[in-house]
Design a protein around this motif. Structure first.
Motif, short mmCIF file in Angstrom:
data_model
loop_
_atom_site.label_atom_id
_atom_site.label_comp_id
_atom_site.label_asym_id
_atom_site.label_seq_id
_atom_site.Cartn_x
_atom_site.Cartn_y
_atom_site.Cartn_z
N GLU A 71 1.11 -1.20 -0.37
CA GLU A 71 0.10 -0.13 -0.26
C GLU A 71 1.15 1.03 0.39
N PHE A 72 0.00 2.08 -0.71
CA PHE A 72 1.04 3.76 -0.68
C PHE A 72 0.21 4.58 -0.27
N LYS A 73 0.87 5.26 0.63
CA LYS A 73 -0.26 6.29 1.51
C LYS A 73 0.59 7.98 1.47
N ASN A 74 -0.29 8.86 1.80
CA ASN A 74 0.30 10.21 1.76
C ASN A 74 -1.01 10.76 2.70
N MET A 75 0.06 11.41 3.58
CA MET A 75 -1.33 12.28 4.26
C MET A 75 -2.16 13.39 3.82
N LEU A 76 -3.05 14.37 4.15
CA LEU A 76 -4.09 15.15 3.76
C LEU A 76 -4.54 16.51 4.11
N THR A 77 -4.96 17.19 3.77
CA THR A 77 -5.20 18.74 4.22
C THR A 77 -6.51 18.44 4.16
N ALA A 78 -7.81 19.01 5.31
CA ALA A 78 -8.64 18.62 5.19
C ALA A 78 -9.94 19.44 4.04
N SER A 79 -8.95 20.53 3.52
CA SER A 79 -9.51 20.32 1.75
C SER A 79 -9.51 19.54 0.55
N GLU A 80 -8.61 18.94 1.13
CA GLU A 80 -7.88 18.43 -0.28
C GLU A 80 -8.80 16.74 0.07
N TYR A 81 -9.00 16.25 1.79
CA TYR A 81 -10.40 15.42 1.62
C TYR A 81 -11.57 15.01 0.75
N GLN A 82 -12.00 16.21 1.61
CA GLN A 82 -12.63 17.03 0.81
C GLN A 82 -13.57 16.86 -0.35
N LYS A 83 -12.36 16.91 -1.09
CA LYS A 83 -12.66 17.44 -2.73
C LYS A 83 -12.35 15.87 -3.18
N LEU A 84 -11.69 15.08 -2.62
CA LEU A 84 -11.53 13.68 -3.62
C LEU A 84 -12.60 12.76 -2.58
N ASP B 257 -6.81 13.09 11.27
CA ASP B 257 -6.07 14.15 10.21
C ASP B 257 -6.83 13.08 9.39
N PHE B 258 -6.43 13.89 8.28
CA PHE B 258 -6.78 13.03 6.49
C PHE B 258 -6.00 12.21 6.44
N GLU B 259 -5.99 11.11 5.53
CA GLU B 259 -5.29 10.16 4.83
C GLU B 259 -5.79 9.38 3.84
N LEU B 260 -5.07 9.76 2.96
CA LEU B 260 -5.06 8.57 1.79
C LEU B 260 -4.30 6.99 1.43
N GLU B 261 -4.59 5.88 1.19
CA GLU B 261 -4.22 5.08 0.90
C GLU B 261 -5.03 4.13 0.05
N PHE B 262 -3.86 3.68 -0.41
CA PHE B 262 -4.34 3.08 -2.27
C PHE B 262 -3.83 1.54 -1.79
N GLU B 263 -3.61 0.84 -1.56
CA GLU B 263 -3.96 -0.48 -1.92
C GLU B 263 -3.45 -1.42 -3.28
N THR B 264 -2.92 -2.62 -3.50
CA THR B 264 -2.47 -2.83 -4.54
C THR B 264 -1.71 -4.40 -4.75
N HIS C 84 -5.00 15.18 -9.11
CA HIS C 84 -5.08 16.28 -8.44
C HIS C 84 -4.45 17.36 -7.63
N HIS C 85 -3.80 16.92 -8.12
CA HIS C 85 -2.61 18.22 -7.54
C HIS C 85 -2.33 18.35 -5.63
N LEU C 86 -1.50 16.76 -5.57
CA LEU C 86 -1.62 16.61 -4.59
C LEU C 86 -0.57 16.93 -3.63
N MET C 87 -0.31 17.90 -2.76
CA MET C 87 0.86 17.39 -2.32
C MET C 87 1.81 16.19 -1.97
N LYS C 88 3.00 15.86 -2.12
CA LYS C 88 3.80 14.33 -1.37
C LYS C 88 3.83 14.75 -0.43
N ARG C 89 3.72 14.15 0.93
CA ARG C 89 3.22 14.57 2.30
C ARG C 89 3.50 13.30 3.06
N PRO C 90 4.69 12.15 3.52
CA PRO C 90 5.57 11.43 3.90
C PRO C 90 4.05 10.90 4.97
N SER C 91 3.29 9.94 5.08
CA SER C 91 2.40 9.62 5.77
C SER C 91 2.82 8.10 6.88
#
Length: 198
Positions: free
Chosen positions: A8-21, A148-155, A172-179
């Motif tokens: 899996e790959f992860k990235n932290m999100l801001t609240a607004s990025e989370y809502q956008k996704l 906090d808010f987080e995006l995960e991708f499992e493959t 999606h213009h998301l800044m890379k933020r190590p999770s």
């Protein structure tokens, strides 16, 4: 019991990025569910030092006991299914199953299943979207007063999965933020030293 490689790959999100996704995935309120993670280690932090993570996870209709152990660049998950009743009883008794695949794996690591104790808990509001590329997960996690808010991708494939994930961040213009893993963030929220795996 099941064993599977977790890629899996992860990235932290801001609240607004989370809502956008959420809007992008057209998430409906009925699509969300809550889960609780209850983490364990020994008093000497043996699992932390072995780079392992141990948790009981409670979901709406089921529960499970999972041990994550390093395997190459990823993690091997060993899981025993639990009934909700058993899971809640174990948590209330500050213990885990003394038999089963997880207990056996702990013993192979020279960790006594009877020596582990609850070190902290968190609650997550989760949204999942299965795609042809893999599973996208949006998490809103609560650690006491912190959130906090987080995006995960499992493959199933690490190389193609990383390319897909990085491309998704770009599109999606998301800044890379190590999770950091949830257990780390939970323990940091309570100003404690933290194990490595989620």
């Amino acid at each position: 019991m099941s064993e599977q490689l977790e890629i899996e790959f992860k990235n932290m999100l801001t609240a607004s990025e989370y809502q956008k996704l959420l809007l992008y995935f057209q998430a409906k309120e009925k699509s969300f569910f809550f889960q609780e993670n209850h983490y364990y280690d020994t008093i000497h932090e043996d699992l932390k030092h072995l780079r392992c993570g141990l948790r009981i996870r409670i979901m709406p209709n089921s529960a499970e006991l999972t041990l994550k152990t390093p395997l190459g660049d990823h993690l091997l998950e060993t899981t025993d299914p639990l009934s909700l009743k058993t899971a809640k009883e174990l948590i209330s008794k500050n213990s885990i199953l003394q038999t089963g695949a997880v207990a056996k794996k702990l013993q192979s690591l020279k960790v006594d299943p009877d020596s582990v104790q609850l070190i902290g808990s968190l609650k997550t509001k989760r949204f999942e979207k299965e795609t042809k590329d893999g599973l996208f997960v949006l998490d809103h996690s609560f650690y006491g007063e912190q959130t906090d808010f987080e995006l995960e991708f499992e493959t199933h494939d690490a190389d193609s999965g990383e390319q897909i994930f990085n491309r998704f961040l770009e599109v999606h213009h998301l800044m890379k933020r190590p999770s950091k893993n949830k257990i780390v963030r939970m323990l940091e929220a309570f100003s404690l030293n933290s194990p490595i795996t989620d």
